[in-house]
Design an enzyme around this catalytic site. Structure first.
Site, mmCIF file in Angstrom:
data_model
loop_
_atom_site.group_PDB
_atom_site.id
_atom_site.type_symbol
_atom_site.label_atom_id
_atom_site.label_comp_id
_atom_site.label_asym_id
_atom_site.label_seq_id
_atom_site.Cartn_x
_atom_site.Cartn_y
_atom_site.Cartn_z
ATOM 1 N N SER A 167 16.248 33.106 6.622
ATOM 2 C CA SER A 167 16.980 34.325 6.991
ATOM 3 C C SER A 167 16.741 35.358 5.897
ATOM 4 C CB SER A 167 18.473 34.003 7.069
ATOM 5 O OG SER A 167 19.237 35.177 7.184
ATOM 6 N N TYR A 177 26.266 30.451 3.371
ATOM 7 C CA TYR A 177 25.158 30.640 4.317
ATOM 8 C C TYR A 177 23.876 30.969 3.536
ATOM 9 C CZ TYR A 177 22.476 32.408 8.318
ATOM 10 O OH TYR A 177 21.503 32.610 9.276
HETATM 11 P P1 NDP Z 1 22.009 30.671 18.313
HETATM 12 O O1 NDP Z 1 23.454 30.436 18.043
HETATM 13 O O2 NDP Z 1 21.633 31.354 19.574
HETATM 14 O O3 NDP Z 1 21.197 29.309 18.200
HETATM 15 C C1 NDP Z 1 21.556 28.283 17.316
HETATM 16 C C2 NDP Z 1 20.949 27.010 17.826
HETATM 17 O O4 NDP Z 1 21.259 25.945 16.921
HETATM 18 C C3 NDP Z 1 21.481 26.613 19.189
HETATM 19 O O5 NDP Z 1 20.423 26.197 19.994
HETATM 20 C C4 NDP Z 1 22.429 25.461 18.877
HETATM 21 O O6 NDP Z 1 22.424 24.551 19.968
HETATM 22 C C5 NDP Z 1 21.717 24.847 17.670
HETATM 23 N N1 NDP Z 1 22.576 23.992 16.881
HETATM 24 C C6 NDP Z 1 23.711 24.299 16.224
HETATM 25 N N2 NDP Z 1 24.233 23.196 15.644
HETATM 26 C C7 NDP Z 1 23.410 22.170 15.954
HETATM 27 C C8 NDP Z 1 23.408 20.775 15.673
HETATM 28 N N3 NDP Z 1 24.372 20.206 14.939
HETATM 29 N N4 NDP Z 1 22.394 20.025 16.164
HETATM 30 C C9 NDP Z 1 21.427 20.574 16.903
HETATM 31 N N5 NDP Z 1 21.361 21.886 17.206
HETATM 32 C C10 NDP Z 1 22.357 22.669 16.738
HETATM 33 O O7 NDP Z 1 21.492 31.505 17.064
HETATM 34 P P2 NDP Z 1 20.010 31.896 16.578
HETATM 35 O O8 NDP Z 1 19.009 31.681 17.606
HETATM 36 O O9 NDP Z 1 20.150 33.236 15.968
HETATM 37 O O10 NDP Z 1 19.811 30.864 15.368
HETATM 38 C C11 NDP Z 1 18.634 30.128 15.143
HETATM 39 C C12 NDP Z 1 18.339 30.100 13.665
HETATM 40 O O11 NDP Z 1 18.028 31.423 13.229
HETATM 41 C C13 NDP Z 1 19.495 29.639 12.779
HETATM 42 O O12 NDP Z 1 18.994 28.767 11.784
HETATM 43 C C14 NDP Z 1 19.994 30.925 12.158
HETATM 44 O O13 NDP Z 1 20.630 30.707 10.921
HETATM 45 C C15 NDP Z 1 18.696 31.681 12.030
HETATM 46 N N6 NDP Z 1 18.812 33.130 11.848
HETATM 47 C C16 NDP Z 1 19.358 33.912 12.843
HETATM 48 C C17 NDP Z 1 19.497 35.273 12.649
HETATM 49 C C18 NDP Z 1 20.147 36.159 13.652
HETATM 50 O O14 NDP Z 1 20.444 37.328 13.332
HETATM 51 N N7 NDP Z 1 20.397 35.722 14.877
HETATM 52 C C19 NDP Z 1 19.023 35.920 11.428
HETATM 53 C C20 NDP Z 1 18.433 35.010 10.483
HETATM 54 C C21 NDP Z 1 18.334 33.672 10.693
HETATM 55 P P3 NDP Z 1 23.633 23.635 20.454
HETATM 56 O O15 NDP Z 1 24.900 24.413 20.238
HETATM 57 O O16 NDP Z 1 23.308 23.403 21.906
HETATM 58 O O17 NDP Z 1 23.533 22.401 19.636
#
Ligand code: NDP
Length: 246
Positions: free
Chosen positions: A139, A152
């Protein structure tokens, strides 16, 4: 372009989902992991309806056995793992003085240990293949810290550290395993839902409503790294909304 077997954690929404769809549309074989089975099924059905290939495994990245099961799903379905994207994450930001210890633990377990478990479940396979590629989602918070983002940011700085260590170790070993860290800015996904402090969530949502760009932009950047010939390795990508200052 050669077809690749690509495993993505956190594939049930946001960046993971967009990346899965784009890479499937380019002829790759996708293996999707996350906890919400209904979403995984819908996304893999959509990929197949569009003529692509995908399987999924319900995965909790905080559980090593569950992550190993995801790797097994890939091996059973396609017999190899070319790309493993450690992408699952959450962002319940708050100031340290609020003492939200449970949120700290969840971020460390998912954002940091989840990445290590992903590496543990797949590196042996890649070493044996003598080829592979990790995409680790960090990030902007992996590069800077602000009030409320200490934990975070610590997890995302950690993702950069682990990725760089892995890159050096695999280069030294001559395993042909590439490592790419992608550091997005504000991306319009479900991530802000994970914020448990109401005031922080409202403020972040306001910022995201004004600035956030589509997760497809991140997917396109990842596809560029994945599609680069194997003798070259894009190690770090920062992709921000053009108007985001910090
Ligand atoms: P979302 O919330 O849309 O996606 C997060 C994903 O992580 C979901 O598919 C969720 O699936 C999964 N997840 C959460 N906990 C678990 C777990 N214990 N086991 C397996 N899967 C898990 O957010 P983003 O797409 O934005 O996030 C994706 C990545 O991008 C993250 O690492 C985030 O920190 C990073 N990021 C995002 C930014 C943004 O602005 N959106 C900026 C910078 C980085 P489920 O709940 O079905 O398990």
């Amino acid at each position: 372009m050669t077809k690749k077997v690509i495993v993505i954690t956190g594939a049930s929404s946001g960046i993971g989902e967009a990346t899965a769809k784009l890479l499937a549309s380019q002829g790759n074989q996708l293996v999707l992991g996350a906890r919400r089975e209904d979403r995984l099924k819908e996304i893999s059905d959509n990929i197949k309806t569009a003529g692509g290939e995908a399987v999924y495994s319900v995965t909790d990245v905080t559980n090593l056995d569950s992550v190993k099961e995801l790797a097994k799903t890939a091996m059973d379905a396609y017999g190899r793992i070319d790309v493993w994207m450690n992408n699952a994450g959450l962002m319940p930001q708050s100031v340290l003085s609020d003492g939200k210890v449970e949120d700290w633990n969840r971020m460390i377990d998912v954002n940091l240990k989840g990445v290590l478990y992903g590496i543990n479940a797949s590196l042996g396979i890649m070493r044996e293949q003598q080829s592979g590629h990790y995409i680790n989602t960090s990030s902007i918070a992996g590069h800077i810290v602000g009030p409320g983002s200490s934990v975070y940011s610590a997890t995302k700085h950690g993702v950069l550290a682990i990725s760089e260590g892995l890159r050096q170790e695999e280069a030294q070993a001559g395993s042909n395993v590439r490592v790419t860290t992608i550091s997005p800015g504000a991306i319009a996904t479900e991530l802000t839902n994970s914020i448990t402090d109401e005031a922080v969530r409202k403020g972040t949502e306001q910022f995201y409503n004004e600035y956030a760009i589509s997760p497809e932009r991140v997917a396109e950047s990842i596809a560029f790294a994945v599609n680069l010939p194997a003798d070259a390795s894009i190690n770090e990508i920062i992709v921000r909304p053009s108007k985001q200052v910090m």
